[in-house]
Design a protein around this motif. Structure first.
Motif, PDB file in Angstrom:
ATOM      1  N   LYS A 448       0.832  -1.204   0.000  1.00  0.00           N
ATOM      2  CA  LYS A 448       0.000   0.000   0.000  1.00  0.00           C
ATOM      3  C   LYS A 448       0.865   1.252   0.000  1.00  0.00           C
ATOM      4  O   LYS A 448       0.616   2.201  -0.765  1.00  0.00           O
ATOM      5  CB  LYS A 448      -0.900  -0.007   1.234  1.00  0.00           C
ATOM      6  CG  LYS A 448      -1.885   1.159   1.309  1.00  0.00           C
ATOM      7  CD  LYS A 448      -2.770   1.020   2.547  1.00  0.00           C
ATOM      8  CE  LYS A 448      -3.783   2.147   2.636  1.00  0.00           C
ATOM      9  NZ  LYS A 448      -4.634   2.001   3.863  1.00  0.00           N
ATOM     10  N   GLY A 449       1.914   1.263   0.814  1.00  0.00           N
ATOM     11  CA  GLY A 449       2.801   2.420   0.861  1.00  0.00           C
ATOM     12  C   GLY A 449       3.563   2.609  -0.428  1.00  0.00           C
ATOM     13  O   GLY A 449       3.823   3.742  -0.858  1.00  0.00           O
ATOM     14  N   ARG A 450       3.894   1.521  -1.077  1.00  0.00           N
ATOM     15  CA  ARG A 450       4.658   1.571  -2.325  1.00  0.00           C
ATOM     16  C   ARG A 450       3.790   2.038  -3.489  1.00  0.00           C
ATOM     17  O   ARG A 450       4.271   2.733  -4.390  1.00  0.00           O
ATOM     18  CB  ARG A 450       5.232   0.176  -2.607  1.00  0.00           C
ATOM     19  CG  ARG A 450       5.792  -0.031  -3.980  1.00  0.00           C
ATOM     20  CD  ARG A 450       6.577  -1.324  -4.097  1.00  0.00           C
ATOM     21  NE  ARG A 450       7.938  -1.143  -3.597  1.00  0.00           N
ATOM     22  CZ  ARG A 450       8.966  -1.920  -3.931  1.00  0.00           C
ATOM     23  NH1 ARG A 450       8.793  -2.931  -4.748  1.00  0.00           N
ATOM     24  NH2 ARG A 450      10.166  -1.689  -3.445  1.00  0.00           N
ATOM     25  N   GLU A 451       2.522   1.685  -3.475  1.00  0.00           N
ATOM     26  CA  GLU A 451       1.678   1.901  -4.646  1.00  0.00           C
ATOM     27  C   GLU A 451       0.821   3.156  -4.578  1.00  0.00           C
ATOM     28  O   GLU A 451       0.130   3.489  -5.539  1.00  0.00           O
ATOM     29  CB  GLU A 451       0.797   0.665  -4.878  1.00  0.00           C
ATOM     30  CG  GLU A 451       1.611  -0.580  -5.187  1.00  0.00           C
ATOM     31  CD  GLU A 451       0.761  -1.830  -5.345  1.00  0.00           C
ATOM     32  OE1 GLU A 451      -0.482  -1.691  -5.445  1.00  0.00           O
ATOM     33  OE2 GLU A 451       1.332  -2.932  -5.373  1.00  0.00           O
ATOM     34  N   SER A 452       0.865   3.858  -3.451  1.00  0.00           N
ATOM     35  CA  SER A 452       0.058   5.068  -3.324  1.00  0.00           C
ATOM     36  C   SER A 452       0.898   6.314  -3.613  1.00  0.00           C
ATOM     37  O   SER A 452       2.074   6.372  -3.276  1.00  0.00           O
ATOM     38  CB  SER A 452      -0.539   5.177  -1.927  1.00  0.00           C
ATOM     39  OG  SER A 452      -1.230   6.405  -1.777  1.00  0.00           O
ATOM     40  N   ALA A 456      -0.577  11.159   2.711  1.00  0.00           N
ATOM     41  CA  ALA A 456      -1.302  10.782   3.925  1.00  0.00           C
ATOM     42  C   ALA A 456      -1.535   9.277   3.984  1.00  0.00           C
ATOM     43  O   ALA A 456      -1.406   8.649   5.043  1.00  0.00           O
ATOM     44  CB  ALA A 456      -2.629  11.530   3.994  1.00  0.00           C
ATOM     45  N   VAL A 457      -1.879   8.700   2.848  1.00  0.00           N
ATOM     46  CA  VAL A 457      -2.084   7.249   2.779  1.00  0.00           C
ATOM     47  C   VAL A 457      -0.776   6.520   3.054  1.00  0.00           C
ATOM     48  O   VAL A 457      -0.729   5.520   3.784  1.00  0.00           O
ATOM     49  CB  VAL A 457      -2.651   6.841   1.400  1.00  0.00           C
ATOM     50  CG1 VAL A 457      -2.663   5.320   1.233  1.00  0.00           C
ATOM     51  CG2 VAL A 457      -4.054   7.405   1.227  1.00  0.00           C
ATOM     52  N   ARG A 458       0.309   7.040   2.493  1.00  0.00           N
ATOM     53  CA  ARG A 458       1.617   6.410   2.690  1.00  0.00           C
ATOM     54  C   ARG A 458       2.046   6.505   4.156  1.00  0.00           C
ATOM     55  O   ARG A 458       2.575   5.554   4.722  1.00  0.00           O
ATOM     56  CB  ARG A 458       2.673   7.061   1.794  1.00  0.00           C
ATOM     57  CG  ARG A 458       2.363   6.965   0.313  1.00  0.00           C
ATOM     58  CD  ARG A 458       3.546   7.386  -0.536  1.00  0.00           C
ATOM     59  NE  ARG A 458       4.565   6.353  -0.538  1.00  0.00           N
ATOM     60  CZ  ARG A 458       5.865   6.563  -0.414  1.00  0.00           C
ATOM     61  NH1 ARG A 458       6.322   7.795  -0.240  1.00  0.00           N
ATOM     62  NH2 ARG A 458       6.717   5.562  -0.447  1.00  0.00           N
ATOM     63  N   LYS A 459       1.826   7.650   4.762  1.00  0.00           N
ATOM     64  CA  LYS A 459       2.184   7.816   6.179  1.00  0.00           C
ATOM     65  C   LYS A 459       1.424   6.813   7.039  1.00  0.00           C
ATOM     66  O   LYS A 459       2.007   6.174   7.931  1.00  0.00           O
ATOM     67  CB  LYS A 459       1.883   9.237   6.638  1.00  0.00           C
ATOM     68  CG  LYS A 459       2.252   9.515   8.109  1.00  0.00           C
ATOM     69  CD  LYS A 459       3.755   9.471   8.344  1.00  0.00           C
ATOM     70  CE  LYS A 459       4.166  10.037   9.698  1.00  0.00           C
ATOM     71  NZ  LYS A 459       3.758   9.228  10.842  1.00  0.00           N
ATOM     72  N   GLU A 464       1.638   1.852  10.260  1.00  0.00           N
ATOM     73  CA  GLU A 464       1.152   0.507  10.572  1.00  0.00           C
ATOM     74  C   GLU A 464       2.259  -0.531  10.410  1.00  0.00           C
ATOM     75  O   GLU A 464       2.387  -1.456  11.211  1.00  0.00           O
ATOM     76  CB  GLU A 464      -0.037   0.160   9.672  1.00  0.00           C
ATOM     77  CG  GLU A 464      -0.667  -1.203   9.934  1.00  0.00           C
ATOM     78  CD  GLU A 464      -1.323  -1.315  11.306  1.00  0.00           C
ATOM     79  OE1 GLU A 464      -1.611  -2.452  11.732  1.00  0.00           O
ATOM     80  OE2 GLU A 464      -1.543  -0.266  11.955  1.00  0.00           O
ATOM     81  N   PHE A 465       3.079  -0.351   9.386  1.00  0.00           N
ATOM     82  CA  PHE A 465       4.226  -1.246   9.187  1.00  0.00           C
ATOM     83  C   PHE A 465       5.137  -1.255  10.414  1.00  0.00           C
ATOM     84  O   PHE A 465       5.516  -2.321  10.920  1.00  0.00           O
ATOM     85  CB  PHE A 465       5.010  -0.815   7.950  1.00  0.00           C
ATOM     86  CG  PHE A 465       6.440  -1.278   7.930  1.00  0.00           C
ATOM     87  CD1 PHE A 465       6.754  -2.613   7.734  1.00  0.00           C
ATOM     88  CD2 PHE A 465       7.478  -0.372   8.146  1.00  0.00           C
ATOM     89  CE1 PHE A 465       8.068  -3.047   7.754  1.00  0.00           C
ATOM     90  CE2 PHE A 465       8.785  -0.786   8.154  1.00  0.00           C
ATOM     91  CZ  PHE A 465       9.094  -2.129   7.964  1.00  0.00           C
TER      92      PHE A 465
END
Length: 519
Positions: A448-452, A456-459, A464-465
């Motif tokens: 999710k972090g890689r593809e966004s 804000a979504v990445r943070k 969570e990671f």
């Protein structure tokens, strides 16, 4: 290894954390007419090909990327003439190349060279160890000699950061004589000893003032310190305690540079002992990180509880812990999990003894001291840690069975390193995920972090990671380091930065081609 980084997510604290030199630089050998600058580093390069992972983050003197980094970590054009243009959907990134750039052999740089570099990395036949870093790329095209177009499978925010990768000429390079566009040309590689470089007088960024650079390999910290003191090296990197002898010394300057470089213990997930989360959690609770910082690092660092330093805004503020040991809690965790003390003080569960081997590179005095301290702390909780100082050739085949004192870390983007170390698809790929860690929830948030493209979504994903691997105690993180550089002589143009975990000529030496001898 070892990308568009949202500027707002890098805190000002990181950018101002570099220490000033510890003493006045005085003229040294370099200033007395010797035009060769000798750098001592701890490990020899495996290869000199960017396609095979050499200096992928831009820490090379022989190669340039499309982009490079300023000391404040911001990106600036290198082989690119200007920053790239990204399409509204985030799936096409276009670069225009700088005019007048040639390779060391005289060939002109064109977009075909860029296409060749990236497509070769993505070609399974090339077996590039960094191919996973570029998995978002669908194709690379050259509409004309000066234009390069990256078409992505999904919006990939870190792409521009990844383009610090060195560009090689179309058709590849001769491993015995690598050719790039960088400020220094390859002269000779003497295996086990050194690599010699000469200034590229036709460098597009201006000819270097230091005309010859030798990168000498000396794995043992004490050997590097002795050779620097003897005048054999003009500069090196040392553990903080080894560097203390040079502080205040005439003709020498000590630079303490902030980094995202951590030391931690990688636990293999398959063996019964290190695969037990209770063992890992108790071990983490038992170690005294603050004592390690105070004594082993001589204060040049800070306790670590995860892979992201607290002064980078990607850090999840919930990821913290007690810098000192919490032995009562460690013993409770083991008691609750059924690990009972034996007559020798070492715990066991049934026939399984709470004992494992911790490897470290034998010539690395800092990792050795951290391993000794961790083993001593763990024994107080009833966990036996058997230490093994080995060379890397002996370490690598054992990483799926034995724990390892490792070093990694990057300040550039949380996709860096973390995907490689913790995504299940990377399990067993050399020093990527060597313990075969696998957690579907971790895979999901890393993807999710890689593809966004939304900061804000990445943070949220990387918060969570950090939480998940902390709960699993996938590694026991011990300390973040300040990198300590020792330089003989006086130079203008030395710029401190924020370091990653470097194995090439990165860090303080990244811009040595801009240094000028003299006060």
């Amino acid at each position: 290894m070892r990308l568009a980084r949202p500027a707002a997510l890098l805190s000002i604290a990181v950018l101002t954390a570099c220490s000033a030199p510890s003493g006045p630089a005085q003229p040294g050998a370099q200033n007395q007419g010797d035009d060769t600058f000798v750098i001592g580093i701890s490990s020899e390069f495996e290869n000199l090909s960017p396609i095979l992972g050499y200096a992928a983050d831009g820490g090379s003197l022989m190669f340039d990327g499309l982009m490079s980094r300023s000391p404040d970590l911001s990106l600036k054009p290198a082989l690119a003439a200007q920053p790239p243009v990204t399409s509204p959907d985030g799936k096409k990134v276009t670069f225009k190349l700088r005019d007048g750039v040639t390779f060391h052999d005289g060939r002109a740089l064109t977009s075909k060279d860029v296409v060749y570099t990236y497509t070769t990395i993505l070609d399974p036949k090339a077996s590039s160890p960094i191919s996973g870093d570029y998995a978002a790329i669908d194709k690379v095209a050259a509409p004309d000699a000066k234009t390069v177009e990256f078409t992505l499978k999904y919006p990939y925010a870190p792409l521009t950061q990844r383009t610090t990768l060195g560009i090689v000429p179309d058709g590849g390079i001769d491993p015995a004589k690598p050719v790039g566009t960088g400020p220094y040309t390859f002269t000779q590689w003497t295996p086990g000893d050194k690599i010699s470089l000469a200034a590229n007088e036709k460098y597009w960024g201006g000819a270097p003032a230091i005309k010859k650079v030798v990168v000498a390999f000396a794995p043992d910290d004490n050997v590097r310190s002795t050779r620097l003191a003897a005048g054999e090296f003009d500069a090196t990197v040392l553990p903080p305690k080894a560097a203390k002898r040079f502080e205040g010394q005439r003709g020498v300057t000590v630079y303490k540079q902030h980094s995202a470089d951590y030391r931690g213990i990688m636990f293999p997930s398959k063996p019964a002992v290190t695969g037990d989360r209770a063992i890992r959690k108790a071990f983490s609770l038992a170690v005294d990180r603050q004592a390690m910082v105070d004594s082993i690092l001589a204060g040049a660092g800070e306790p670590a509880f995860g892979p992201v330093p607290h002064d980078i805004a990607w850090h999840n503020k919930e990821i913290t812990g007690n810098p000192a040991a919490d032995l009562p809690q460690a013993t409770k965790v083991l008691d609750d999990a059924g690990w009972k003390p034996g007559s020798d003080g070492i715990r066991a569960k049934g026939a399984t003894k709470a004992s494992f081997t911790l490897m470290y590179p034998a010539g690395d005095s800092l990792r050795k001291e951290l391993a000794l301290a961790a083993a001593s702390d763990a024994k107080k909780a009833g966990i036996e840690v058997k230490l093994a100082g080995l060379d890397w050739d002996a370490i690598e085949p054992r990483m799926a069975q034995d724990a390892l004192m490792m070093g990694y870390g990057s300040p550039y983007d949380p996709d860096y390193i973390n995907y490689d170390l913790f995504h299940s698809s990377q399990a067993g790929k050399g020093f990527f995920n060597p313990g075969h860690y696998s957690n579907p929830a971790v895979d999901k948030v890393l993807e999710k972090g890689r593809e966004s493209a939304d900061p804000a979504v990445r943070k949220q994903a990387y918060d969570e990671f950090q939480k998940l691997i902390r709960e699993d105690e996938a590694w026991t993180y011990l300390t973040f380091l300040k990198h300590v550089y020792v330089v003989r002589g006086s130079y203008q143009g030395i710029q401190q930065s924020v370091d990653a975990h470097e194995h090439a000529t990165g860090g303080l030496f990244r811009d040595i081609h801009t240094w000028k001898p003299g006060v």
